[in-house]
Design a protein around this motif. Sequence first.
Motif, mmCIF file in Angstrom:
data_model
loop_
_atom_site.group_PDB
_atom_site.id
_atom_site.type_symbol
_atom_site.label_atom_id
_atom_site.label_comp_id
_atom_site.label_asym_id
_atom_site.label_seq_id
_atom_site.Cartn_x
_atom_site.Cartn_y
_atom_site.Cartn_z
ATOM 1 N N SER A 71 0.931 -1.306 -0.073
ATOM 2 C CA SER A 71 -0.020 0.142 0.104
ATOM 3 C C SER A 71 0.844 1.214 -0.245
ATOM 4 N N LEU A 72 1.607 1.409 0.895
ATOM 5 C CA LEU A 72 2.366 2.736 0.969
ATOM 6 C C LEU A 72 3.982 2.590 0.570
ATOM 7 N N MET A 73 4.501 1.725 0.797
ATOM 8 C CA MET A 73 6.174 1.296 0.512
ATOM 9 C C MET A 73 6.389 1.945 -0.994
ATOM 10 N N PRO A 74 5.910 1.571 -1.790
ATOM 11 C CA PRO A 74 6.118 2.184 -3.318
ATOM 12 C C PRO A 74 6.386 3.488 -3.257
ATOM 13 N N GLN A 75 5.603 4.240 -2.269
ATOM 14 C CA GLN A 75 5.808 5.781 -2.494
ATOM 15 C C GLN A 75 6.937 6.266 -1.334
ATOM 16 N N THR A 76 6.847 5.561 -0.151
ATOM 17 C CA THR A 76 7.509 5.940 1.047
ATOM 18 C C THR A 76 9.024 5.671 0.850
ATOM 19 N N GLN A 77 9.307 4.891 0.161
ATOM 20 C CA GLN A 77 10.519 4.254 0.058
ATOM 21 C C GLN A 77 11.305 5.069 -0.792
ATOM 22 N N GLN A 78 11.030 6.148 -1.674
ATOM 23 C CA GLN A 78 11.383 7.134 -2.213
ATOM 24 C C GLN A 78 11.806 8.449 -1.387
ATOM 25 N N HIS A 79 11.514 8.407 -0.231
ATOM 26 C CA HIS A 79 11.760 9.545 0.753
ATOM 27 C C HIS A 79 12.275 9.041 2.126
ATOM 28 N N TYR A 80 11.661 7.752 2.451
ATOM 29 C CA TYR A 80 11.999 7.412 3.966
ATOM 30 C C TYR A 80 12.989 6.048 3.672
ATOM 31 N N ARG A 81 13.505 5.786 5.094
ATOM 32 C CA ARG A 81 13.905 4.318 5.135
ATOM 33 C C ARG A 81 12.594 3.730 5.593
ATOM 34 N N SER A 82 11.957 2.905 4.951
ATOM 35 C CA SER A 82 10.631 2.374 5.347
ATOM 36 C C SER A 82 10.668 1.000 5.823
ATOM 37 N N ILE A 83 10.278 0.873 6.980
ATOM 38 C CA ILE A 83 10.495 -0.698 7.701
ATOM 39 C C ILE A 83 8.944 -1.230 8.053
ATOM 40 N N ALA A 84 8.556 -2.179 7.814
ATOM 41 C CA ALA A 84 7.583 -2.593 8.361
ATOM 42 C C ALA A 84 7.880 -4.131 8.733
ATOM 43 N N ILE A 85 7.183 -4.452 9.974
ATOM 44 C CA ILE A 85 7.539 -5.799 10.858
ATOM 45 C C ILE A 85 6.401 -6.337 11.006
ATOM 46 N N ASP A 86 6.196 -7.527 10.835
ATOM 47 C CA ASP A 86 5.118 -8.559 11.408
ATOM 48 C C ASP A 86 5.185 -8.552 12.954
ATOM 49 N N ARG A 87 4.055 -8.287 13.712
ATOM 50 C CA ARG A 87 3.881 -8.111 14.984
ATOM 51 C C ARG A 87 4.224 -9.721 15.292
#
Length: 318
Positions: A71-87
Motif C-alpha cells: 500500500s504505502l512503500m512504493p511511495q514512502t521508499q522514495q523519501h524514507y527508510r521504510s520498515i514494516a515488521i510482522d507483529r
Amino acid sequence: MLTALILLGVALFGLGATSEHLTAQAEQDFPPTGRLIEAGGIRQHIIERGEGAPLVMIHGAYGFAEDFAISLMPQTQQHYRSIAIDRPGHGYTEQGNPDYAATPDGQARYLHAALNTLGVKKPILLGFSYGGAVALSYALQYPDAVAALVLVSPASHPWRQTAALPFGIADAPLIGPVLKHTIVAPVGAMLKESAVDSVFAPEPVPGAFRKTPVALSLRPADFAATAREVRALDDFLRGQAPHYSGLRLPVVIVVNDADRSVSSFIHGRPLAAAIPGAELVVTNGGGHPLHFSRPAAVLAAIDLAATKAGYQSATRRK
C-alpha cells in the motif's frame, strides 16, 4: 450415541485436514518477502526499503508487514527508510512469550528490540488500528526514542466489555485447540470476502488489497495470537488512555467517521483531544484500512509528521 460420536470424529478429521491444507496453501502463496532477524529473543520478519528518515509501520489485526509493502512503500521508499515488521505471532514473526506479547506494551518492547538491532534511531512510527495502540505504548515507554507518531484508524480507548465468542474460547482446554485446528481456517475462508467487504463499506475493496496475505491470518497460530490480543486489549487501553496527555511529540491522526471497525468518535477524535498539539485528519469515506483506500491522506500525514519532527528529507506531496 456411538454413531453420533463417530460422525463427529469423521467431521473433525475432515475439517482438520482441510485446515492443514489451507495453512500450507497460504504459506505457499504468501512466503516471507523480507528478512528474518533475531531480536528480543525471537525471530522477527521485517521488510525494509529506501533511505532517508526512518519510518516504521505497525500493522493491525489480521494484518502483516506485507500490507504496507503493497500500500504505502512504493511511495514512502522514495523519501524514507521504510520498515514494516510482522507483529509477534503474526506473519513470519515468532510469538515469543504468549502472555508478554498479548498486549501492546509487550509488543512495543519486541519492536524496540528489533529497531535497536537494525540501528534505527528516532523513527516516525505509523500504527494502524491495533498497531496504533502499539505505537502509542511505544511512545509512552520510550519517549526519547520516537520522532513522531502517525496513527491511522487507531484503537486507543476501551470500548467493549467482552470479546467475541471464538476469541473468548480460543485458549480453552480441549475446545480451544479443536477450534483453532479444525473450524477457523475453513469457515474463515468462506467468510473472508464478506468480512473484507465490510471493513471498506460502503465503498468497493481497493484492488491493491486483493494482493495482501489475509489467508495467513487464518492459520491456527495467527488466530490464537489475535484472540489473545483481542481479549486483552480493552483492559489494557483502560489503563493506557489516561497517560496520553503526557505525550510530547508530533502526532498526526487520520480517521474516517464512517469507520465501522474502530469508531473515530470513541478512539481517534478523543485521542486527538487528549494529546497536546495533535493534528486530526478526517477523511471522507474509505472504511477502516485508510492506507489502502485513502493512501494520499496517509502519505500527507507522514510528511506532515516528518516535517514537524524536523526531518529535512520529507518531501511534501501536492
